[in-house]
Motif scaffolding. Structure first.
Motif, PDB file in Angstrom:
ATOM      1  N   ASN A  35       0.912  -1.379   0.139  1.00  0.00           N
ATOM      2  CA  ASN A  35      -0.332   0.071   0.043  1.00  0.00           C
ATOM      3  C   ASN A  35       0.862   1.204  -0.274  1.00  0.00           C
ATOM      4  O   ASN A  35       0.463   2.290   0.933  1.00  0.00           O
ATOM      5  CB  ASN A  35      -0.934  -0.061   1.372  1.00  0.00           C
ATOM      6  N   ASN A  36       2.076   1.037  -0.796  1.00  0.00           N
ATOM      7  CA  ASN A  36       2.889   2.156  -0.739  1.00  0.00           C
ATOM      8  C   ASN A  36       2.059   3.640  -1.949  1.00  0.00           C
ATOM      9  O   ASN A  36       2.169   2.915  -3.208  1.00  0.00           O
ATOM     10  CB  ASN A  36       3.943   2.495  -1.258  1.00  0.00           C
ATOM     11  N   MET A  37       1.599   4.468  -1.333  1.00  0.00           N
ATOM     12  CA  MET A  37       0.727   6.018  -2.474  1.00  0.00           C
ATOM     13  C   MET A  37       2.212   6.247  -2.985  1.00  0.00           C
ATOM     14  O   MET A  37       2.211   7.320  -4.259  1.00  0.00           O
ATOM     15  CB  MET A  37       0.139   6.442  -1.695  1.00  0.00           C
ATOM     16  N   GLU A  38       2.956   5.781  -2.424  1.00  0.00           N
ATOM     17  CA  GLU A  38       4.963   7.247  -3.282  1.00  0.00           C
ATOM     18  C   GLU A  38       4.437   6.840  -4.360  1.00  0.00           C
ATOM     19  O   GLU A  38       4.848   7.416  -5.613  1.00  0.00           O
ATOM     20  CB  GLU A  38       5.509   7.158  -2.344  1.00  0.00           C
ATOM     21  N   THR A  39       4.574   5.655  -5.067  1.00  0.00           N
ATOM     22  CA  THR A  39       4.581   5.125  -6.746  1.00  0.00           C
ATOM     23  C   THR A  39       3.388   5.412  -7.079  1.00  0.00           C
ATOM     24  O   THR A  39       3.541   5.792  -8.152  1.00  0.00           O
ATOM     25  CB  THR A  39       4.716   3.382  -6.490  1.00  0.00           C
ATOM     26  N   GLU A  40       2.445   5.470  -6.894  1.00  0.00           N
ATOM     27  CA  GLU A  40       1.000   6.447  -7.801  1.00  0.00           C
ATOM     28  C   GLU A  40       1.288   7.840  -7.803  1.00  0.00           C
ATOM     29  O   GLU A  40       1.013   8.675  -8.633  1.00  0.00           O
ATOM     30  CB  GLU A  40       0.348   5.687  -6.209  1.00  0.00           C
ATOM     31  N   VAL A  41       1.799   8.309  -6.766  1.00  0.00           N
ATOM     32  CA  VAL A  41       1.780   9.499  -7.039  1.00  0.00           C
ATOM     33  C   VAL A  41       2.877   9.857  -7.923  1.00  0.00           C
ATOM     34  O   VAL A  41       2.522  10.656  -8.496  1.00  0.00           O
ATOM     35  CB  VAL A  41       1.978  10.614  -5.045  1.00  0.00           C
ATOM     36  N   LYS A  42       3.627   9.370  -7.887  1.00  0.00           N
ATOM     37  CA  LYS A  42       5.333   9.599  -9.268  1.00  0.00           C
ATOM     38  C   LYS A  42       4.415   9.740 -10.227  1.00  0.00           C
ATOM     39  O   LYS A  42       4.810   9.972 -11.686  1.00  0.00           O
ATOM     40  CB  LYS A  42       6.160   8.672  -8.716  1.00  0.00           C
ATOM     41  N   SER A  43       3.467   8.407 -10.283  1.00  0.00           N
ATOM     42  CA  SER A  43       2.796   7.762 -11.494  1.00  0.00           C
ATOM     43  C   SER A  43       2.165   8.626 -11.955  1.00  0.00           C
ATOM     44  O   SER A  43       2.132   9.592 -13.151  1.00  0.00           O
ATOM     45  CB  SER A  43       2.794   6.402 -12.083  1.00  0.00           C
ATOM     46  N   ARG A  44       1.637   9.520 -11.409  1.00  0.00           N
ATOM     47  CA  ARG A  44       0.471   9.916 -11.353  1.00  0.00           C
ATOM     48  C   ARG A  44       0.838  11.711 -11.936  1.00  0.00           C
ATOM     49  O   ARG A  44       0.946  12.393 -12.791  1.00  0.00           O
ATOM     50  CB  ARG A  44      -0.611  11.272 -10.388  1.00  0.00           C
ATOM     51  N   ILE A  45       2.111  12.080 -11.451  1.00  0.00           N
ATOM     52  CA  ILE A  45       3.345  13.326 -11.914  1.00  0.00           C
ATOM     53  C   ILE A  45       3.718  12.923 -13.464  1.00  0.00           C
ATOM     54  O   ILE A  45       3.544  14.194 -13.311  1.00  0.00           O
ATOM     55  CB  ILE A  45       4.113  13.903 -10.396  1.00  0.00           C
ATOM     56  N   ALA A  46       3.668  11.444 -13.521  1.00  0.00           N
ATOM     57  CA  ALA A  46       4.584  11.653 -14.867  1.00  0.00           C
ATOM     58  C   ALA A  46       3.642  12.213 -15.886  1.00  0.00           C
ATOM     59  O   ALA A  46       4.045  12.642 -16.606  1.00  0.00           O
ATOM     60  CB  ALA A  46       5.451  10.055 -14.650  1.00  0.00           C
ATOM     61  N   LEU A  47       3.014  11.410 -15.395  1.00  0.00           N
ATOM     62  CA  LEU A  47       1.069  11.258 -16.453  1.00  0.00           C
ATOM     63  C   LEU A  47       1.002  13.077 -16.914  1.00  0.00           C
ATOM     64  O   LEU A  47       0.438  13.071 -17.925  1.00  0.00           O
ATOM     65  CB  LEU A  47      -0.567  10.442 -15.999  1.00  0.00           C
ATOM     66  N   ALA A  48       0.667  13.578 -15.472  1.00  0.00           N
ATOM     67  CA  ALA A  48       0.319  15.354 -15.998  1.00  0.00           C
ATOM     68  C   ALA A  48       1.160  15.933 -16.870  1.00  0.00           C
ATOM     69  O   ALA A  48       1.012  16.355 -17.414  1.00  0.00           O
ATOM     70  CB  ALA A  48       0.155  15.776 -14.628  1.00  0.00           C
ATOM     71  N   ASP A  49       2.705  15.440 -16.266  1.00  0.00           N
ATOM     72  CA  ASP A  49       3.556  15.878 -16.642  1.00  0.00           C
ATOM     73  C   ASP A  49       3.431  16.506 -18.240  1.00  0.00           C
ATOM     74  O   ASP A  49       4.105  16.647 -19.177  1.00  0.00           O
ATOM     75  CB  ASP A  49       5.286  15.151 -16.772  1.00  0.00           C
ATOM     76  N   ARG A  50       3.469  14.919 -18.521  1.00  0.00           N
ATOM     77  CA  ARG A  50       3.413  14.145 -20.071  1.00  0.00           C
ATOM     78  C   ARG A  50       2.696  14.989 -20.903  1.00  0.00           C
ATOM     79  O   ARG A  50       2.535  15.842 -22.275  1.00  0.00           O
ATOM     80  CB  ARG A  50       3.213  12.804 -20.300  1.00  0.00           C
ATOM     81  N   CYS A  51       1.012  15.135 -19.894  1.00  0.00           N
ATOM     82  CA  CYS A  51      -0.192  16.037 -20.121  1.00  0.00           C
ATOM     83  C   CYS A  51       0.269  17.452 -20.626  1.00  0.00           C
ATOM     84  O   CYS A  51      -0.158  17.964 -21.570  1.00  0.00           O
ATOM     85  CB  CYS A  51      -1.179  15.713 -19.514  1.00  0.00           C
ATOM     86  N   PHE A  52       0.995  17.861 -19.835  1.00  0.00           N
ATOM     87  CA  PHE A  52       1.550  19.231 -19.924  1.00  0.00           C
ATOM     88  C   PHE A  52       1.855  19.623 -21.207  1.00  0.00           C
ATOM     89  O   PHE A  52       2.199  20.706 -21.627  1.00  0.00           O
ATOM     90  CB  PHE A  52       2.061  19.791 -18.748  1.00  0.00           C
TER      91      PHE A  52
END
Length: 134
Positions: A35-52
């Motif tokens: 249940n490590n949310m850090e992996t999820e947060v880093k993944s979401r940041i990478a996706l948002a970065d690509r989107c931006f």
């Protein structure tokens, strides 16, 4: 108790064996066995970065105002970044990751500023970015 890394864990139900999965993606979110949310947060940041950065060809034009660029970026990239964020257990480290990403986007939108005292261009400070974004 130390986990035996080489031992393959399996679950047996009615003569059928099922292997253990440590990490998988479900409905766009990464689920970890610890249940490590850090992996999820880093993944979401990478996706948002690509989107931006995919929006830069459109938003980087000179005839589009900074205000419009900021609103458009917030409308498109924030939902990608914060998808399912209500399920995250917030930590200072994750808040720091999100803040760094947000400042990166603001710096890209607002650009550097010319410092008259130093006679040179410099990156905007975080408090200047927050003032411009509000």
């Amino acid at each position: 108790m130390k986990k035996d890394v080489n031992r393959e864990e399996q679950l047996e139900i009615d003569y059928a064996r099922y292997g253990v999965c440590r990490r998988f993606k479900y409905l766009g979110s990464i689920v970890d066995d610890d249940n490590n949310m850090e992996t999820e947060v880093k993944s979401r940041i990478a996706l948002a970065d690509r989107c931006f950065y995919s929006l830069q060809k459109v938003l980087g034009r000179a005839n589009i105002s900074k205000k419009t660029t900021l609103k458009t970026s917030n409308t498109i990239t924030k939902p990608v970044l914060l998808y399912k964020c209500e399920t995250w257990s917030r930590t200072k480290r994750m808040e720091h990751y999100l803040s760094v990403f947000e400042n990166k986007v603001f710096r890209k939108i607002f650009g550097p500023v010319y410092d008259v005292d130093e006679q040179a261009w410099r990156r905007r400070h975080n408090h200047e970015l927050r003032e411009l974004a509000d």
